[in-house]
Design a protein around this motif. Structure first.
Motif, PDB file in Angstrom:
ATOM      1  N   PHE A  87      -5.225   5.981  -2.803  1.00  0.00           N
ATOM      2  CA  PHE A  87      -3.936   5.658  -2.203  1.00  0.00           C
ATOM      3  C   PHE A  87      -2.881   5.867  -3.278  1.00  0.00           C
ATOM      4  N   ASP A  88      -1.993   6.808  -3.047  1.00  0.00           N
ATOM      5  CA  ASP A  88      -0.954   7.125  -4.023  1.00  0.00           C
ATOM      6  C   ASP A  88       0.348   6.491  -3.554  1.00  0.00           C
ATOM      7  N   ILE A  89       0.737   5.402  -4.230  1.00  0.00           N
ATOM      8  CA  ILE A  89       1.989   4.723  -3.909  1.00  0.00           C
ATOM      9  C   ILE A  89       2.919   4.882  -5.104  1.00  0.00           C
ATOM     10  N   PRO A  90       4.224   4.654  -4.928  1.00  0.00           N
ATOM     11  CA  PRO A  90       5.146   4.825  -6.061  1.00  0.00           C
ATOM     12  C   PRO A  90       4.766   4.015  -7.302  1.00  0.00           C
ATOM     13  N   ALA A  91       4.150   2.855  -7.125  1.00  0.00           N
ATOM     14  CA  ALA A  91       3.785   2.011  -8.270  1.00  0.00           C
ATOM     15  C   ALA A  91       2.543   2.511  -8.999  1.00  0.00           C
ATOM     16  N   GLY A  92       1.800   3.447  -8.419  1.00  0.00           N
ATOM     17  CA  GLY A  92       0.605   3.978  -9.065  1.00  0.00           C
ATOM     18  C   GLY A  92      -0.480   4.307  -8.057  1.00  0.00           C
ATOM     19  N   LYS A  93      -1.562   4.841  -8.565  1.00  0.00           N
ATOM     20  CA  LYS A  93      -2.699   5.169  -7.710  1.00  0.00           C
ATOM     21  C   LYS A  93      -3.645   3.986  -7.625  1.00  0.00           C
ATOM     22  N   VAL A  94      -4.149   3.754  -6.405  1.00  0.00           N
ATOM     23  CA  VAL A  94      -5.085   2.672  -6.148  1.00  0.00           C
ATOM     24  C   VAL A  94      -6.302   3.298  -5.466  1.00  0.00           C
ATOM     25  N   TYR A  95      -7.480   2.838  -5.853  1.00  0.00           N
ATOM     26  CA  TYR A  95      -8.715   3.377  -5.293  1.00  0.00           C
ATOM     27  C   TYR A  95      -9.484   2.287  -4.563  1.00  0.00           C
ATOM     28  N   PHE A 122      -2.020   2.563   6.282  1.00  0.00           N
ATOM     29  CA  PHE A 122      -1.357   3.131   5.110  1.00  0.00           C
ATOM     30  C   PHE A 122      -0.171   4.023   5.454  1.00  0.00           C
ATOM     31  N   TYR A 123      -0.378   5.029   6.285  1.00  0.00           N
ATOM     32  CA  TYR A 123       0.705   5.983   6.576  1.00  0.00           C
ATOM     33  C   TYR A 123       1.924   5.345   7.246  1.00  0.00           C
ATOM     34  N   PRO A 124       1.756   4.394   8.161  1.00  0.00           N
ATOM     35  CA  PRO A 124       2.956   3.770   8.753  1.00  0.00           C
ATOM     36  C   PRO A 124       3.702   2.833   7.795  1.00  0.00           C
ATOM     37  N   GLY A 125       3.061   2.443   6.697  1.00  0.00           N
ATOM     38  CA  GLY A 125       3.675   1.474   5.787  1.00  0.00           C
ATOM     39  C   GLY A 125       4.742   2.085   4.898  1.00  0.00           C
ATOM     40  N   ASN A 126       5.642   1.229   4.457  1.00  0.00           N
ATOM     41  CA  ASN A 126       6.662   1.624   3.493  1.00  0.00           C
ATOM     42  C   ASN A 126       6.292   0.956   2.173  1.00  0.00           C
ATOM     43  N   TRP A 127       5.811   1.737   1.225  1.00  0.00           N
ATOM     44  CA  TRP A 127       5.290   1.209  -0.023  1.00  0.00           C
ATOM     45  C   TRP A 127       6.251   1.389  -1.199  1.00  0.00           C
ATOM     46  N   GLN A 128       7.528   1.734  -0.910  1.00  0.00           N
ATOM     47  CA  GLN A 128       8.497   2.057  -1.962  1.00  0.00           C
ATOM     48  C   GLN A 128       8.686   0.930  -2.984  1.00  0.00           C
ATOM     49  N   SER A 129       8.822  -0.284  -2.537  1.00  0.00           N
ATOM     50  CA  SER A 129       9.087  -1.387  -3.474  1.00  0.00           C
ATOM     51  C   SER A 129       7.882  -2.319  -3.613  1.00  0.00           C
ATOM     52  N   THR A 130       6.709  -1.798  -3.280  1.00  0.00           N
ATOM     53  CA  THR A 130       5.493  -2.597  -3.342  1.00  0.00           C
ATOM     54  C   THR A 130       4.829  -2.445  -4.706  1.00  0.00           C
ATOM     55  N   THR A 131       4.478  -3.561  -5.318  1.00  0.00           N
ATOM     56  CA  THR A 131       3.746  -3.508  -6.585  1.00  0.00           C
ATOM     57  C   THR A 131       2.278  -3.199  -6.293  1.00  0.00           C
ATOM     58  N   VAL A 132       1.561  -2.798  -7.307  1.00  0.00           N
ATOM     59  CA  VAL A 132       0.134  -2.533  -7.139  1.00  0.00           C
ATOM     60  C   VAL A 132      -0.579  -3.803  -6.686  1.00  0.00           C
ATOM     61  N   ASN A 133      -0.226  -4.941  -7.261  1.00  0.00           N
ATOM     62  CA  ASN A 133      -0.855  -6.199  -6.878  1.00  0.00           C
ATOM     63  C   ASN A 133      -0.582  -6.526  -5.407  1.00  0.00           C
ATOM     64  N   GLN A 134       0.646  -6.361  -4.949  1.00  0.00           N
ATOM     65  CA  GLN A 134       0.972  -6.605  -3.544  1.00  0.00           C
ATOM     66  C   GLN A 134       0.199  -5.642  -2.644  1.00  0.00           C
ATOM     67  N   PHE A 135       0.105  -4.389  -3.060  1.00  0.00           N
ATOM     68  CA  PHE A 135      -0.611  -3.387  -2.278  1.00  0.00           C
ATOM     69  C   PHE A 135      -2.091  -3.738  -2.161  1.00  0.00           C
ATOM     70  N   THR A 136      -2.709  -4.121  -3.275  1.00  0.00           N
ATOM     71  CA  THR A 136      -4.139  -4.437  -3.218  1.00  0.00           C
ATOM     72  C   THR A 136      -4.402  -5.672  -2.363  1.00  0.00           C
ATOM     73  N   GLN A 137      -3.502  -6.642  -2.387  1.00  0.00           N
ATOM     74  CA  GLN A 137      -3.659  -7.816  -1.524  1.00  0.00           C
ATOM     75  C   GLN A 137      -3.550  -7.426  -0.055  1.00  0.00           C
ATOM     76  N   ALA A 138      -2.601  -6.565   0.262  1.00  0.00           N
ATOM     77  CA  ALA A 138      -2.441  -6.113   1.645  1.00  0.00           C
ATOM     78  C   ALA A 138      -3.635  -5.269   2.089  1.00  0.00           C
ATOM     79  N   LEU A 139      -4.145  -4.456   1.204  1.00  0.00           N
ATOM     80  CA  LEU A 139      -5.319  -3.628   1.519  1.00  0.00           C
ATOM     81  C   LEU A 139      -6.541  -4.500   1.766  1.00  0.00           C
ATOM     82  N   ASP A 140      -6.700  -5.534   0.987  1.00  0.00           N
ATOM     83  CA  ASP A 140      -7.809  -6.458   1.199  1.00  0.00           C
ATOM     84  C   ASP A 140      -7.652  -7.200   2.527  1.00  0.00           C
TER      85      ASP A 140
END
Length: 163
Positions: free
Chosen positions: A10-18, A114-132
């Protein structure tokens, strides 16, 4: 029991997450999952360790199917598979349909969440919590018509496989 596994990026502005899950082919339940910043041995080994803790290996030798990625040929992975008495299965070279069940899970995950989400201001930590959180929702709430319009956990309960 047959399970499948793979890694998705998952490539988001804050970095790549696997993301590395183990999916049960019986009903599509996410058996275990890990999230990390690199697609490395730690990511897949941690995921496999969590899967081993949750599956019943006493009644049969569960199959763990993967593609031919280096992660699934490293000594740590092979030792974990052997120690847990799991059956290892790998795709044929250049034959991605062998792991279609896991690829299908990633397709649903990315299309629905993932695709419908807006990840522009999301931190990696916030993203991983949402993914979980998506995995919990997927197992507990997301209905599948092939399971009689039930979630994987509701389906297992209806069969008496869970309390």
């Amino acid at each position: 029991m047959t399970t499948v596994t793979d890694i998705s990026e998952f490539d988001i502005p804050a970095g790549k997450v696997y993301r590395s899950p183990v999916i049960d082919c019986f009903d599509g339940k996410v058996v275990s999952r890990t999230i990390g910043m690199r697609p490395d041995a730690q990511l897949v080994n941690t995921m496999l360790d969590a899967a081993i803790e949750t599956i019943d290996i006493s009644s049969n030798r569960p199959v763990v199917h993967s593609d031919r990625g280096a992660h699934y040929r490293w000594p740590g992975w092979l030792a974990r598979i052997a120690d847990a008495e799991l059956t290892r299965s790998m795709s044929r070279k250049g034959c991605s349909p062998d792991n279609a069940a896991c690829e299908g899970f990633f397709g649903r995950l990315k299309t629905e969440w993932f695709y419908p989400g807006n990840w522009q201001s999301t931190t990696v930590n916030q993203f991983t919590q949402a993914l979980d959180s998506y995995s919990h929702w997927y197992n507990e709430k997301r209905i599948k018509m092939s399971l009689g319009a039930r979630s994987p956990l509701d389906y297992r309960r209806s069969l008496g496989l869970m309390a």
